[in-house]
Scaffold this motif. Sequence first.
Motif, short mmCIF file in Angstrom:
data_model
loop_
_atom_site.label_atom_id
_atom_site.label_comp_id
_atom_site.label_asym_id
_atom_site.label_seq_id
_atom_site.Cartn_x
_atom_site.Cartn_y
_atom_site.Cartn_z
N ALA A 1 3.12 4.08 0.66
CA ALA A 1 3.43 3.89 -0.75
C ALA A 1 3.71 2.43 -1.04
O ALA A 1 3.14 1.84 -1.97
CB ALA A 1 4.63 4.75 -1.15
N ILE A 2 4.57 1.82 -0.23
CA ILE A 2 4.98 0.45 -0.53
C ILE A 2 3.83 -0.52 -0.25
O ILE A 2 3.64 -1.50 -0.96
CB ILE A 2 6.28 0.09 0.23
CG1 ILE A 2 7.01 -1.03 -0.47
CG2 ILE A 2 6.03 -0.27 1.64
CD1 ILE A 2 8.03 -0.53 -1.42
N ALA A 3 3.02 -0.23 0.79
CA ALA A 3 1.90 -1.12 1.09
C ALA A 3 0.85 -1.05 -0.02
O ALA A 3 0.29 -2.07 -0.42
CB ALA A 3 1.28 -0.76 2.43
N PHE B 1 0.68 9.38 -0.12
CA PHE B 1 1.32 8.89 -1.33
C PHE B 1 0.91 7.45 -1.58
O PHE B 1 1.47 6.53 -1.03
CB PHE B 1 2.83 9.00 -1.19
CG PHE B 1 3.56 8.78 -2.48
CD1 PHE B 1 3.07 9.27 -3.67
CD2 PHE B 1 4.75 8.11 -2.50
CE1 PHE B 1 3.73 9.08 -4.86
CE2 PHE B 1 5.44 7.92 -3.69
CZ PHE B 1 4.92 8.40 -4.86
N LEU C 1 0.41 4.29 -4.18
CA LEU C 1 0.89 3.76 -5.46
C LEU C 1 0.01 2.59 -5.90
O LEU C 1 0.45 1.72 -6.62
CB LEU C 1 2.34 3.30 -5.35
CG LEU C 1 3.38 4.41 -5.17
CD1 LEU C 1 4.76 3.81 -5.00
CD2 LEU C 1 3.37 5.34 -6.37
N LEU D 1 -0.61 3.81 8.07
CA LEU D 1 0.82 3.96 7.82
C LEU D 1 1.10 5.33 7.25
O LEU D 1 0.23 5.96 6.67
CB LEU D 1 1.29 2.90 6.83
CG LEU D 1 0.90 1.48 7.18
CD1 LEU D 1 1.11 0.58 6.00
CD2 LEU D 1 1.72 1.03 8.37
N LYS D 2 2.36 5.74 7.39
CA LYS D 2 2.69 7.08 6.92
C LYS D 2 3.64 7.03 5.74
O LYS D 2 4.42 6.12 5.59
CB LYS D 2 3.37 7.85 8.05
CG LYS D 2 2.38 8.53 8.95
CD LYS D 2 3.10 9.44 9.91
CE LYS D 2 2.13 9.94 10.96
NZ LYS D 2 2.82 10.47 12.11
N GLY D 3 3.56 8.07 4.93
CA GLY D 3 4.56 8.35 3.91
C GLY D 3 4.95 7.16 3.07
O GLY D 3 4.11 6.55 2.40
N ASP D 4 6.23 6.83 3.12
CA ASP D 4 6.74 5.80 2.22
C ASP D 4 6.20 4.41 2.55
O ASP D 4 6.10 3.57 1.68
CB ASP D 4 8.27 5.81 2.21
CG ASP D 4 8.84 6.09 3.57
OD1 ASP D 4 8.08 5.96 4.56
OD2 ASP D 4 10.02 6.43 3.67
N TYR D 5 5.84 4.18 3.80
CA TYR D 5 5.28 2.87 4.13
C TYR D 5 3.93 2.69 3.45
O TYR D 5 3.61 1.61 2.96
CB TYR D 5 5.11 2.71 5.65
CG TYR D 5 6.37 2.31 6.34
CD1 TYR D 5 6.78 0.98 6.35
CD2 TYR D 5 7.16 3.24 7.00
CE1 TYR D 5 7.94 0.59 6.98
CE2 TYR D 5 8.32 2.86 7.63
CZ TYR D 5 8.71 1.54 7.63
OH TYR D 5 9.85 1.17 8.25
#
Lengths: 297, 363
Positions: free
Chosen positions: B148-150, B72, B74, B142-146
């Motif tokens: 995304a935010i990175a 994911f 962004l 990093l995985k998943g939501d991390y």
Amino acid sequence: MSAGELLQHLVNGASLGSLYALLAIGYSMVYGILRLINFAHGDIFMIGAYAAYYGALIFHLPWFIAFPAALLLTGIIGVIIDLGGYRPLRNAPRISALISAIGISFFLENLCIVLFTGRPKAFPRPDIFGAILTIGEVRILSVNLFIPAITGAALLILVLLIYKTRIGLGMRAVSYDIETARLMGINVNRTISLTFVTGSILAAIGGIMWGLKYPQLQPLMGVFPGLKAFIAAILGGIGSIGGATLGGFLLGMAEILIVAFLPALAGYRDAFAFLILIAILLVRPSGILGVELGEKA
Amino acid sequence: MDSNILEWNQVKRNQVKREAWWTILALAGLAGILAWVQWTWNPYWVRVLNLCGIYIVLGASLNLIFGFTGQFSLGHAGFMAIGAYTTALLTMSPEQKVSTYIIEPLLSPLDKIHLPFFFALLAGGLTAALFGSLVGGPTLRLKGDYLAIASLGFAEIIRVVANNTVSITNGALGLKGIPMHTNLAWSWGWAVFTVFFIRRLVTSSYGRAFLAIRENELAAESMGVSLFRHKLLSFTISAFFAGVGGGLLGNLITTIDPKTFIFLMTFNVLIIVVIGGQGSLTGTCIAAVAITILLEALRPIEAPMSIWGLHLPGIPGLRMVIFSAMLLSAILFWRRGITGGREFRWTLITDRGSDRPAAGKKA
């Protein structure tokens, strides 16, 4: 830089750091339980500020009534967001809940643009928060002293809530292991709702004080504080209240001091938090005080 | 037995050949329609159709990393910004650059370079891909939501840097007078190429590895799939097409500044991928066209208007309220999108009513 100026920067840093800390705790509590980045948290912060603004302006409430009413309203909105946007996705892949959170965040921001227009509004600052204290050559806006004090009081209540009450015991249990907590007779959904209430109220306190510090409201005001507070939560160690507080203070202090000592980098201020984020994720993803959080099923 | 297999192979080969012809015919038809549109429609709708093509490029590229590889990201707006600035700087004429950079002159040798659009787009895509591989190195661990935010953080850093490096990007003023090279041939040409390329990629052995990573990283790794290498490959290619999409966009709207590439840009592309269906290029194409047209069609509700003497004030923000509500309802009630992750196949049409099983299973 004189000692007076340094003191001024330190007070500024402490007050900005307090605001980040208040927001970061909300992120941290929700992440600790649901492993969900509550993207809408920054917008809850914005809604808290608007609620206080309209309470004071439309209903002509004195600030000491308008502000607590705004906290209550924001807490309720936090729960509604959880019920509508996150609860239906509890058993879905985690990324779906994250997308839902992004959707809610955009929804709230634009709904507020529709309702309140995008034009900035001047937040009414009660005189007690707008006084300027002069100590020698140092000039300090009184709100910058109130913010850390109120944050401290809010944190004290939060710690009592979490460590001394049955509700807090439930929150700790659910964040440790949802299934086992449920087996022990804890009402998981109610506990999660209470977590959202608590986090949202803290965000609203932050939002109102942000409005007192930078007396201008606009519907996108929560985006950057929200992102930075989330970074602060990771920096301090997500899932831990002490960590979120520490991370918030460090980030707020660092932002103010870097701009104070290296004015050439002032334009890069917003990038700075993200650099910290990428660095901390690479070096120590569990944060300064954090414990390793496993993937939850 | 052997002859059966040979016969089946022959049938299969004929079918593939037939489908290739169908595809070529359909593309020729599309080219004809677009040529007609380009020459006869009014410029506004030509521009909207250009945006459709560009959003197909962007949606397909996000679908590659998110829908097919399950990472994911962004950061799309950031890669688009890199592609758009690079392409714009390489296609603007030196005179235009002199009149645009009023605060600080553009760094040499950028002020003299002037490339044809195709090479400029390629350079934009490659620059974005280069950044993609540099950023992907650390963040894809990093995985998943991390992640995304990175990646979101990275896109914001790009914007802040673009705001501050005045001698390259002209800072907050942005670039004006970018030549309008993008037409339907460019935007839809790239759209077709992107979809074709990504389709070939995800059905290749690399693509199988991407899908394996999406479904279960641990299982993929134990089957000998190098997680990091494949994620990085997918991310870099995705960044390339995001850069090209950004370049096409910049040379369509002719003015760009750091505010063009706020998170909203990524959000629009994300809606397309989620509503179209994660892991379905067919869905991405349909959703890209439908959503772009809808975004434009709803524009009037934000502007004041008068109908039969009745004055209605515009409602700014309402458009995005509708779109975020669409994303929310898609993710809450229709999580697999309009296509459910399936692809369009000619057999869906040709085999209708026959007893052969439809071949439109999830790729």
